[in-house]
Motif scaffolding. Structure first.
Motif, PDB file in Angstrom:
ATOM      1  N   ALA A   1       0.805  -1.221   0.000  1.00  0.00           N
ATOM      2  CA  ALA A   1       0.000   0.000   0.000  1.00  0.00           C
ATOM      3  C   ALA A   1       0.836   1.268   0.000  1.00  0.00           C
ATOM      4  O   ALA A   1       0.312   2.357  -0.224  1.00  0.00           O
ATOM      5  N   SER A   2       2.134   1.142   0.259  1.00  0.00           N
ATOM      6  CA  SER A   2       2.940   2.340   0.523  1.00  0.00           C
ATOM      7  C   SER A   2       3.437   3.021  -0.731  1.00  0.00           C
ATOM      8  O   SER A   2       4.619   3.168  -0.957  1.00  0.00           O
ATOM      9  N   CYS A   3       2.498   3.424  -1.599  1.00  0.00           N
ATOM     10  CA  CYS A   3       2.912   4.195  -2.766  1.00  0.00           C
ATOM     11  C   CYS A   3       2.006   5.397  -2.936  1.00  0.00           C
ATOM     12  O   CYS A   3       0.798   5.317  -2.805  1.00  0.00           O
ATOM     13  N   ALA A   4       2.609   6.530  -3.164  1.00  0.00           N
ATOM     14  CA  ALA A   4       1.913   7.769  -3.469  1.00  0.00           C
ATOM     15  C   ALA A   4       2.896   8.656  -4.202  1.00  0.00           C
ATOM     16  O   ALA A   4       4.091   8.407  -4.210  1.00  0.00           O
TER      17      ALA A   4
ATOM     18  N   SER B   1       8.709   6.244   3.210  1.00  0.00           N
ATOM     19  CA  SER B   1       7.464   5.752   3.810  1.00  0.00           C
ATOM     20  C   SER B   1       7.661   4.302   4.211  1.00  0.00           C
ATOM     21  O   SER B   1       8.679   3.676   3.916  1.00  0.00           O
ATOM     22  N   THR B   2       6.669   3.775   4.905  1.00  0.00           N
ATOM     23  CA  THR B   2       6.701   2.372   5.296  1.00  0.00           C
ATOM     24  C   THR B   2       5.280   1.851   5.380  1.00  0.00           C
ATOM     25  O   THR B   2       4.315   2.620   5.247  1.00  0.00           O
ATOM     26  N   GLN B   3       5.143   0.566   5.590  1.00  0.00           N
ATOM     27  CA  GLN B   3       3.828  -0.071   5.664  1.00  0.00           C
ATOM     28  C   GLN B   3       3.740  -0.974   6.882  1.00  0.00           C
ATOM     29  O   GLN B   3       4.702  -1.654   7.234  1.00  0.00           O
ATOM     30  N   LEU B   4       2.578  -0.955   7.522  1.00  0.00           N
ATOM     31  CA  LEU B   4       2.276  -1.866   8.620  1.00  0.00           C
ATOM     32  C   LEU B   4       1.075  -2.716   8.233  1.00  0.00           C
ATOM     33  O   LEU B   4       0.045  -2.182   7.809  1.00  0.00           O
TER      34      LEU B   4
ATOM     35  N   GLY C   1       8.665   9.924  14.445  1.00  0.00           N
ATOM     36  CA  GLY C   1       9.628  10.705  15.203  1.00  0.00           C
ATOM     37  C   GLY C   1      11.062  10.273  14.984  1.00  0.00           C
ATOM     38  O   GLY C   1      11.974  11.115  14.922  1.00  0.00           O
ATOM     39  N   GLY C   2      11.291   8.976  14.830  1.00  0.00           N
ATOM     40  CA  GLY C   2      12.654   8.475  14.737  1.00  0.00           C
ATOM     41  C   GLY C   2      13.268   8.543  13.361  1.00  0.00           C
ATOM     42  O   GLY C   2      14.490   8.667  13.224  1.00  0.00           O
ATOM     43  N   TYR C   3      12.426   8.474  12.305  1.00  0.00           N
ATOM     44  CA  TYR C   3      12.982   8.373  10.958  1.00  0.00           C
ATOM     45  C   TYR C   3      12.454   9.438  10.000  1.00  0.00           C
ATOM     46  O   TYR C   3      12.756   9.393   8.804  1.00  0.00           O
ATOM     47  N   GLY C   4      11.703  10.386  10.521  1.00  0.00           N
ATOM     48  CA  GLY C   4      11.219  11.477   9.678  1.00  0.00           C
ATOM     49  C   GLY C   4      10.393  11.000   8.497  1.00  0.00           C
ATOM     50  O   GLY C   4      10.498  11.537   7.393  1.00  0.00           O
ATOM     51  N   LEU C   5       9.567   9.977   8.704  1.00  0.00           N
ATOM     52  CA  LEU C   5       8.781   9.413   7.611  1.00  0.00           C
ATOM     53  C   LEU C   5       7.771  10.414   7.075  1.00  0.00           C
ATOM     54  O   LEU C   5       7.199  11.212   7.820  1.00  0.00           O
ATOM     55  N   ARG C   6       7.548  10.336   5.775  1.00  0.00           N
ATOM     56  CA  ARG C   6       6.477  11.136   5.180  1.00  0.00           C
ATOM     57  C   ARG C   6       5.117  10.493   5.430  1.00  0.00           C
ATOM     58  O   ARG C   6       4.144  11.186   5.654  1.00  0.00           O
ATOM     59  N   ARG C   7       5.061   9.170   5.344  1.00  0.00           N
ATOM     60  CA  ARG C   7       3.796   8.488   5.582  1.00  0.00           C
ATOM     61  C   ARG C   7       4.035   7.098   6.153  1.00  0.00           C
ATOM     62  O   ARG C   7       5.031   6.441   5.832  1.00  0.00           O
ATOM     63  N   VAL C   8       3.124   6.671   6.995  1.00  0.00           N
ATOM     64  CA  VAL C   8       2.993   5.258   7.373  1.00  0.00           C
ATOM     65  C   VAL C   8       1.697   4.773   6.733  1.00  0.00           C
ATOM     66  O   VAL C   8       0.640   5.382   6.934  1.00  0.00           O
ATOM     67  N   TYR C   9       1.785   3.722   5.954  1.00  0.00           N
ATOM     68  CA  TYR C   9       0.595   3.158   5.320  1.00  0.00           C
ATOM     69  C   TYR C   9       0.140   1.925   6.101  1.00  0.00           C
ATOM     70  O   TYR C   9       0.952   1.198   6.674  1.00  0.00           O
ATOM     71  N   TYR C  10      -1.173   1.706   6.096  1.00  0.00           N
ATOM     72  CA  TYR C  10      -1.761   0.584   6.820  1.00  0.00           C
ATOM     73  C   TYR C  10      -2.468  -0.320   5.823  1.00  0.00           C
ATOM     74  O   TYR C  10      -3.237   0.147   4.972  1.00  0.00           O
ATOM     75  N   SER C  11      -2.198  -1.592   5.912  1.00  0.00           N
ATOM     76  CA  SER C  11      -2.792  -2.544   4.982  1.00  0.00           C
ATOM     77  C   SER C  11      -3.438  -3.681   5.759  1.00  0.00           C
ATOM     78  O   SER C  11      -2.753  -4.419   6.481  1.00  0.00           O
TER      79      SER C  11
END
Length: 413
Positions: free
Chosen positions: A21-24, A224-227, A248-258
């Motif tokens: 899911a982690s694409c935008a 980004s990453t996915q959970l 907070g730790g990695y400055g992610l732009r998004r966390v995606y949930y699938s």
């Protein structure tokens, strides 16, 4: 390679990529081919955006380089022990597909992932070579999202950031112990190390005020990453805590949930059924509250039952009903932070309220014009001509605002 063979590969490897899911394509630098230079653009009209039934944007050519994989992750359809049809693109095929689809105005860019073939280094080399060929040989200026292979050499991760707009390395499961049990070849420490390297690369690419020369661009759209939700038994509150730590730790732009989807011939350690897709939706809403509304995971989880968010109402309304002593809020005097916590008021609505109230004292009808709907807002605000009285503390307020609908299972694909 015949056209028919290429179409068959595309069918297999596009279908295999749908679980990520982690694409935008948001947040990258603006580039254009206007003036006859290069191919593609990251902005402007003319891009055909397609959406899945649950709202995901699929305007990118989203494919795997291959669905062959030496790893045997229990939750993955492409695991080594899975009985699926396998296929593999070569680098030139992916490059030509991307260019041809872009020229036909079907896509705005490329999302490229892969199963692990031979080794992490070899796989990452192939992914980077696709992006490098597009950028240097074809002057492609569209969007490129590469999936990192965390085990790969740091030099390959660094090179990937030079050619890709966004990088992502999926944590996959909220619990480290579950990842070790379900994906024994993966190491969460290695994944985090790769994500940390990307963050350092992005920070180094930000020019300082006194820098005469801009540093080389590095993943301008961030990472980004996915959970996966519902595969390891982690409750929503635990998932939100994990997301907050990742932001907070990695400055992610998004966390995606699938939401976990059962796969053929799945392991007995996995759930037999998928969680409600509405649960995935509530997590996205909670994620939005953390990123744009100033909520902490603890606040969002206050009204959770056994760590699970309420599926019948959104997390912001659930928090407000649990914190009625903080309402009603005077829309003519409250600061921005308090207004953002009013159910029914979004960021744009609050900005409009702050702008308009500089020139006039707001009435209830004004609020109705400035937000999408007044029914959810009315019990939590006061205006020049409106006070909710006992409505804010009414025992049946939840039913009045959001009567429990008949549950409906949404379709993922």
């Amino acid at each position: 390679m015949t056209q028919l063979d290429l179409r068959k590969k595309l069918s297999i490897l596009a279908d295999a990529a749908k679980y990520d899911a982690s694409c935008a394509s948001s947040g990258t630098a603006k580039r254009s081919s206007e003036g006859g230079r290069g191919i593609g653009s990251t902005e402007g009209m003319g891009i055909c955006h397609a959406y899945t039934p649950d709202g995901r944007c699929v305007s990118l050519l989203k494919i795997l380089l291959t669905n062959f994989c030496i790893y045997d992750c229990a939750y993955c359809i492409n695991r080594a022990s899975s009985n699926v049809v396998r296929a593999r693109f070569n680098v030139d095929e992916v490059v030509q597909l991307t260019l041809n689809f872009y020229k036909r105005n079907y896509i705005e860019g490329l999302f490229l992932s892969s199963g692990i073939i031979r080794s992490g280094d070899y796989t990452m080399e192939q992914l980077v070579l696709v992006a490098k060929t597009l950028r240097l040989d074809h002057d492609f200026r569209g969007y490129i999202h590469l999936k990192l292979i965390p085990e790969a050499d740091p030099k390959l991760v660094e090179e990937a950031g030079l050619y890709a707009d966004r990088l992502s390395a999926n944590i996959e499961l909220p619990r480290d112990a579950a990842l070790k049990r379900l994906a024994p070849q993966k190491d969460v420490g290695v994944i985090k190390k790769a994500m940390g390297q990307v963050r350092l690369g992005m920070e180094a690419a930000r020019p300082g005020k006194r820098d005469r020369l801009k540093p080389p661009r590095f993943a301008p759209a961030g990472q980004s990453t996915q959970l996966i939700v519902g595969a390891d038994g982690a409750p929503d509150t635990e998932i939100m805590d994990r997301s907050a730590a990742l932001y907070g730790g990695y400055g992610l732009r998004r966390v995606y949930y699938s939401a976990f989807s059962p796969i053929p011939d799945s392991s007995s350690v996995l759930p037999l059924s998928r969680p409600p897709l509405l649960r995935e939706h509530r997590l996205y809403q909670a994620d939005w509250l953390m990123r744009f509304y100033g909520f902490s995971p603890r606040e969002i989880g206050e009204g959770a039952t056994d760590g699970m968010l309420d599926l019948a109402i959104d997390p912001k309304l659930a928090w407000a009903l649990n914190r009625r002593e903080q309402f009603p809020v005077n829309v003519n005097t409250a600061d921005r932070e308090r207004l953002l916590r009013v159910p029914g008021l979004g960021v744009k609505s609050v900005n409009r309220i702050l702008s308009v109230r500089r020139w006039r004292t707001l009435r209830l009808e004004d609020i109705g014009r400035l937000c999408r709907g007044i029914d959810k807002v009315r019990p939590f605000i006061t205006t020049l001509d409106w006070t909710p009285g006992g409505l804010t503390d009414a025992p049946d307020l939840r039913v009045r605002i959001a009567p429990d609908p008949k549950p409906v299972q949404l379709s993922l694909f």
